[in-house]
Design a protein around this motif. Structure first.
Motif, PDB file in Angstrom:
ATOM      1  N   LEU A  26       0.829  -1.199   0.000  1.00 48.66           N
ATOM      2  CA  LEU A  26       0.000   0.000   0.000  1.00 48.66           C
ATOM      3  C   LEU A  26       0.872   1.261   0.000  1.00 48.66           C
ATOM      4  N   GLY A  27       2.131   1.142   0.468  1.00 50.55           N
ATOM      5  CA  GLY A  27       3.049   2.281   0.418  1.00 50.55           C
ATOM      6  C   GLY A  27       3.394   2.668  -1.002  1.00 50.55           C
ATOM      7  N   ILE A 105       5.578   5.080  10.112  1.00 53.04           N
ATOM      8  CA  ILE A 105       5.726   6.531   9.964  1.00 53.04           C
ATOM      9  C   ILE A 105       5.267   6.976   8.577  1.00 53.04           C
ATOM     10  N   THR A 106       5.553   6.180   7.542  1.00 52.86           N
ATOM     11  CA  THR A 106       5.065   6.551   6.207  1.00 52.86           C
ATOM     12  C   THR A 106       3.535   6.591   6.190  1.00 52.86           C
ATOM     13  N   GLY A 107       2.898   5.665   6.925  1.00 56.57           N
ATOM     14  CA  GLY A 107       1.438   5.683   7.012  1.00 56.57           C
ATOM     15  C   GLY A 107       0.930   6.972   7.621  1.00 56.57           C
ATOM     16  N   LEU A 108       1.606   7.448   8.673  1.00 54.76           N
ATOM     17  CA  LEU A 108       1.215   8.709   9.302  1.00 54.76           C
ATOM     18  C   LEU A 108       1.451   9.900   8.375  1.00 54.76           C
ATOM     19  N   LEU A 109       2.555   9.857   7.641  1.00 54.73           N
ATOM     20  CA  LEU A 109       2.846  10.942   6.692  1.00 54.73           C
ATOM     21  C   LEU A 109       1.803  10.996   5.577  1.00 54.73           C
ATOM     22  N   PHE A 110       1.441   9.823   5.046  1.00 57.38           N
ATOM     23  CA  PHE A 110       0.411   9.775   4.010  1.00 57.38           C
ATOM     24  C   PHE A 110      -0.929  10.292   4.540  1.00 57.38           C
ATOM     25  N   THR A 111      -1.251   9.933   5.784  1.00 53.24           N
ATOM     26  CA  THR A 111      -2.507  10.386   6.378  1.00 53.24           C
ATOM     27  C   THR A 111      -2.520  11.900   6.530  1.00 53.24           C
ATOM     28  N   ALA A 112      -1.445  12.457   7.122  1.00 51.50           N
ATOM     29  CA  ALA A 112      -1.367  13.905   7.323  1.00 51.50           C
ATOM     30  C   ALA A 112      -1.376  14.638   5.989  1.00 51.50           C
TER      31      ALA A 112
END
Length: 518
Positions: A26-27, A105-112
């Protein structure tokens, strides 16, 4: 009954591994999604669809954000600046702290980033969201291939490694299709808001994803961690899988084959005691000869700047930077990022529909071209790709200038198809094959840096150069003559400067030189 090749690929694949593959890819999927997300709704977002901004969601929220061409190019290209930052930071971070924290952390960056983009009421807010998503995307392109290579069955790591590039193209196709249906009024926010759903799904799924067993073993040698790593690997491989061969070189496991053979000979051997009688000698464990030999032969690691200073590695550095720039200056992202507005009214099909077809062709050709670098060779694939793409660029420019719409449509499809044959996958393969293991990390960093810089230059300046050429020469399509010219230069560079690596045992054989002794 499954064919032998398919049986080999699926051997050792479990439902749990498939779940891990789905979650972590998904990344890269979001890399493709965010790379192309502004393509279809460009005119609507920038207030060039014949409508004026109007408040629809409450105070401070508008259905479009007024932007000129240069401002939109900056918003689009700033994604690649974030990508460069993410790619350079991700390697050291995931090596020190682990693959799993880095992916979370990439998941959080994508969300933000997706939240900022969806709620954007200004150019600055949209740009901030693009930077966040860019950092997440750049990091994902580094971390996810590492994780997949470490958890995939040994015999099929190459096959599953290709899923990174495939899911990038799936993301592009998905967002282009979504954009075709949602590029009116304020519906463009639905496109960007879908990024929140994807990022949330990734973050949730990663709660059930374990750390890479290989990383745990490499970073820790305490018994508890080693046991945890083995339990994790057993779950990935299946409860009935035999892990002995795969974990043989882990600390605390069976000795090397050389040592076992030596000890076996000593335990069973007959040693003379001087009077002709034989006695059984059970010798104590001896140092590992293989490890000692490897330690002496190991070359010192080459750093990021050391690669530039050392003339031994300079030819490989020049080659990989040239290849990465060629990948971008031949024009692929002019189609991926700007095709809807660029081709609007020039082709026999609606530009939105054609963009979906282009993305589908890109995905299909990427999948079918995966075996070609191993069959035809890396350099052959690069040459076929760049010649085909350059020819397609020339025909596309010619057909647009002279209004031959059917030729324009066919040319843009072959333009994308030829990219997938070589210029798409091969540069990233060569980055690890043109140098020895001691310089692979630094070379990958230079490769990613060059790729993102070149992508930024094309994304930022292509719309401006296209407009300037059209105004100067009259009509449209002239910029593709420029891309054809760059393809000619790239062909010359590949022919004379890029060596073939397929079938070569190491970088010294690739460059035809004697192994370096430090």
């Amino acid at each position: 009954m499954l064919p032998a090749a398919l049986r080999r690929v699926t051997e050792g694949v479990t439902p749990y591994f498939c779940f891990l593959l789905l979650v972590v890819t998904l990344g890269p999927h979001q890399f493709g999604f965010h790379l192309a997300e502004l393509n279809a709704p460009q005119d609507v977002i920038t207030c060039h669809s014949g409508k004026t901004p109007s408040t629809i969601y409450g105070k401070g929220s508008v259905d479009c954000i007024p932007m000129n061409e240069a401002q939109f190019a900056t918003v689009s290209s700033i994604f690649t600046v974030g990508g460069l930052i993410g790619a350079l930071v991700a390697g050291p971070f995931c090596s020190r702290f682990g693959r799993l924290p880095a992916m979370r952390i990439t998941g959080l960056l994508f969300t933000a980033g997706s939240i900022f983009e969806t709620l954007a009421t200004s150019i600055a807010m949209l740009a901030v969201g693009r930077i966040f998503n860019g950092v997440g995307a750049g990091a994902a392109t580094v971390i996810v291939p590492l994780y997949i290579s470490e958890v995939a069955p040994v015999q099929s790591r190459g096959f599953f490694g290709a899923f990174t590039q495939i899911t990038v193209n799936v993301g592009i196709l998905f967002t282009q299709t979504l954009g075709y249906f949602q590029s009116q009024k304020a519906d463009w926010r639905t496109i960007l808001g879908t990024g929140i759903v994807l990022a949330s799904a990734q973050s949730l799924g990663l709660l059930f994803v374990p750390e890479s067993p290989s990383w745990m073993v490499a970073r820790h040698d305490d018994p508890a961690t080693l046991q945890k790593a083995r339990r994790t690997l057993q779950r990935i491989r299946g409860s009935k899988a035999n892990l002995d061969a795969e974990v043989a070189n882990w600390p605390g496991n069976a000795r090397s084959a050389e040592e076992q053979a030596l000890l076996g000979q000593e335990a069973a051997g007959i040693s003379g005691d001087g009077d002709g009688e034989g006695v059984v000698v059970i010798a104590p464990p001896s140092p590992r000869p293989a490890a000692a030999a490897l330690g002496k032969a190991k070359k010192p690691t080459i750093g990021f700047f050391g690669l530039v200073k050392d003339p031994f590695y300079r030819p490989a550095l020049i080659a990989i930077i040239g290849i990465m720039f060629a990948q971008q200056v031949c024009g692929i992202n002019s189609v991926i990022m700007y095709s809807v507005s660029l081709l609007n009214g020039m082709l026999p099909l609606n530009s939105g529909v054609l963009t979906i077809i282009i993305s589908a062709v890109n995905l299909i050709m990427t999948m079918f071209s995966a075996p070609l670098p191993d069959r035809l060779g890396r350099k052959a694939c690069l040459l076929i790709s760049v010649v085909g793409q350059g020819t397609s660029s020339f025909l596309l420019a010619f057909s647009i200038v002279y209004g031959i719409k059917i030729l324009s449509a066919l040319s843009v499809l072959t333009f994308v198809a030829f990219f997938a044959v070589g210029l798409g996958p091969v540069p990233f393969i060569l980055a690890s094959e043109l140098v020895g293991q001691e310089a692979v990390g630094a070379t990958q960093s230079w490769a990613l840096g060059a790729n993102y810089v070149a992508t930024f230059l094309v994304a930022q300046f292509f719309p401006l150069i296209n407009t300037a050429l059209n105004a100067k020469l009259g009509g449209a399509g002239w910029v593709y003559f420029l891309f054809a010219f760059f393809a000619v230069l790239s062909t010359i560079f590949f022919w004379f400067y890029v060596p073939e690596t397929n079938g070569k045992k190491d970088a010294d054989e690739v460059w035809g030189r004697t192994a370096r002794v430090d």
